[in-house]
Scaffold this active site. Sequence first.
Site, short mmCIF file in Angstrom:
data_model
loop_
_atom_site.label_atom_id
_atom_site.label_comp_id
_atom_site.label_asym_id
_atom_site.label_seq_id
_atom_site.Cartn_x
_atom_site.Cartn_y
_atom_site.Cartn_z
N ASP A 11 -8.91 6.16 -3.49
CA ASP A 11 -8.33 6.51 -4.81
C ASP A 11 -6.98 7.21 -4.61
O ASP A 11 -6.80 8.36 -4.99
CB ASP A 11 -9.30 7.38 -5.62
CG ASP A 11 -9.59 8.71 -4.94
OD1 ASP A 11 -9.96 9.67 -5.66
OD2 ASP A 11 -9.44 8.82 -3.70
N ASP A 16 -5.45 9.88 0.73
CA ASP A 16 -5.85 8.47 0.84
C ASP A 16 -4.70 7.63 1.41
O ASP A 16 -4.91 6.74 2.23
CB ASP A 16 -6.20 7.90 -0.54
CG ASP A 16 -7.28 8.67 -1.26
OD1 ASP A 16 -6.99 9.73 -1.83
OD2 ASP A 16 -8.44 8.21 -1.22
N ASN A 38 -8.82 10.13 -8.12
CA ASN A 38 -7.73 11.12 -8.23
C ASN A 38 -6.87 10.86 -9.46
O ASN A 38 -6.27 11.76 -10.03
CB ASN A 38 -6.83 11.05 -6.99
CG ASN A 38 -7.47 11.73 -5.79
OD1 ASN A 38 -8.14 12.75 -5.94
ND2 ASN A 38 -7.29 11.15 -4.61
N THR A 121 -13.12 6.88 0.67
CA THR A 121 -12.43 8.17 0.55
C THR A 121 -12.16 8.54 -0.91
O THR A 121 -11.29 9.35 -1.21
CB THR A 121 -11.09 8.14 1.32
OG1 THR A 121 -10.21 7.18 0.71
CG2 THR A 121 -11.30 7.79 2.79
N PHE A 162 -15.08 16.84 -4.98
CA PHE A 162 -14.58 15.95 -6.03
C PHE A 162 -15.16 14.53 -5.96
O PHE A 162 -15.61 13.99 -6.98
CB PHE A 162 -13.05 15.88 -5.98
CG PHE A 162 -12.48 14.91 -6.98
CD1 PHE A 162 -12.14 13.61 -6.61
CD2 PHE A 162 -12.34 15.27 -8.32
CE1 PHE A 162 -11.65 12.70 -7.54
CE2 PHE A 162 -11.85 14.37 -9.27
CZ PHE A 162 -11.51 13.08 -8.88
N ASN A 163 -15.14 13.88 -4.80
CA ASN A 163 -15.55 12.47 -4.73
C ASN A 163 -17.00 12.27 -5.17
O ASN A 163 -17.33 11.30 -5.84
CB ASN A 163 -15.39 11.92 -3.30
CG ASN A 163 -13.94 11.70 -2.94
OD1 ASN A 163 -13.08 11.57 -3.83
ND2 ASN A 163 -13.63 11.71 -1.65
N HIS A 237 -8.15 15.58 4.08
CA HIS A 237 -9.53 15.10 3.98
C HIS A 237 -9.70 13.65 4.47
O HIS A 237 -10.44 13.39 5.40
CB HIS A 237 -9.98 15.13 2.52
CG HIS A 237 -9.85 16.46 1.84
ND1 HIS A 237 -10.64 17.56 2.12
CD2 HIS A 237 -9.00 16.87 0.85
CE1 HIS A 237 -10.29 18.56 1.34
NE2 HIS A 237 -9.31 18.18 0.56
N ASP A 238 -9.06 12.71 3.80
CA ASP A 238 -9.43 11.29 3.93
C ASP A 238 -9.19 10.67 5.30
O ASP A 238 -10.03 9.88 5.76
CB ASP A 238 -8.73 10.48 2.83
CG ASP A 238 -9.22 10.87 1.45
OD1 ASP A 238 -8.53 10.60 0.46
OD2 ASP A 238 -10.32 11.46 1.36
O1 RIB Z 1 -12.32 16.47 -2.35
C1 RIB Z 1 -11.36 15.77 -1.61
C2 RIB Z 1 -11.37 14.32 -1.96
O2 RIB Z 1 -11.09 14.17 -3.35
C3 RIB Z 1 -10.29 13.51 -1.23
O3 RIB Z 1 -10.76 12.20 -1.04
C4 RIB Z 1 -9.15 13.51 -2.20
O4 RIB Z 1 -8.31 12.36 -2.06
C5 RIB Z 1 -9.88 13.44 -3.51
O5 RIB Z 1 -10.21 12.08 -3.74
CA CA Z 2 -9.47 10.34 -1.90
#
Ligand code: RIB
Ligand code: CA
Length: 309
Positions: A11, A16, A38, A121, A162-163, A237-238
């Site tokens: 996203d 990403d 996102n 991701t 979040f994801n 993160h990703d």
């Molecule tokens: O919480 C972090 C994740 O949420 C990452 O994948 C970031 O791109 C958002 O999608």
């Molecule tokens: Ca992401």
Amino acid sequence: MPRPRLILDCDPGHDDAIAILMAAKHGELLAITAVSGNAPLRLTAHNALITTQILGLDTPVYAGAERPLVAPPRHAEFIHGKSGLGGPILPPLTRQLAGHDAVRFIIEAGRRYDDLWVVATGPLTNIALALRQAPDLAARLRGIAIMGGSTSFGNVTSHAEFNIWADPEAAAIVFASGATLLLCGLNLTHQFMISPDTVAQLRALGGVAATFTAELLDFYCAKYAEKFFGKVEGPLHDPCAVMLVTHPELFTCHDRPVAVELTGQLTRGMTVVDERGVKAMEPNNTSVAYGLDAPAALELLLETVQLYA
Ligand code: RIB
Ligand code: CA
């Protein structure tokens, strides 16, 4: 060793976009599938296309789910900006989507190959839809590497990341699917902090990819400072989910039962990781990443950006 064959479901999203940069060089990247997360799907699909265009990649991009299975669509403008890729001045888009049937593509690819990884991701909506429409995928896929959840703290709530939080019903389907699962949650990704010094190192590499990455991270780290920590730095993160497949030697993982909380008033979207270490009631369905060789991961990021020079 042959590069792992993979689909990146994402996203974009700043991190990403850097996951795309790494997956294209270290994996056999069959396709990118975009999902609402996102930013709305229209923007995440656009951002996936423009990222491949800037990086000179011809990887096909498919659009997938434009909303979660049950939850209302929720986005992360507070980190990624209204466009989902705030910061860099983006060129006019010249690439086009390969299709709007990401779920169908994932199913067909999973049935065509017997060594396919899916790296996820973003919210797991596309993956859950594919597993629900084609339950045979759970055994056919080499595995699903997920950036999501956490063994400890959350980010959008005290306990939810979040994801997972954006589509907890989808995540629950994936974690209960029986597929081979790798998980890098916030407990892991916060070990891969990007500082202004790192951004300066990236910028100093020169070239389109380095400049694009540096501009993304300038924006991203500033937003993290604004939203969370005060310090100008951000967890990358990703790309961790990509490296979990392409460079597993950088990680320390342990098998754990993982499930997703759906009804908790304060904990909906939490990944519940059973760390009792006893013969748990549930099977150890997930290889959970706990440790990262962060200096080596940083070196790999710099080397990968350099490959685009
Ligand atoms: O919480 C972090 C994740 O949420 C990452 O994948 C970031 O791109 C958002 O999608
Ligand atoms: Ca992401």
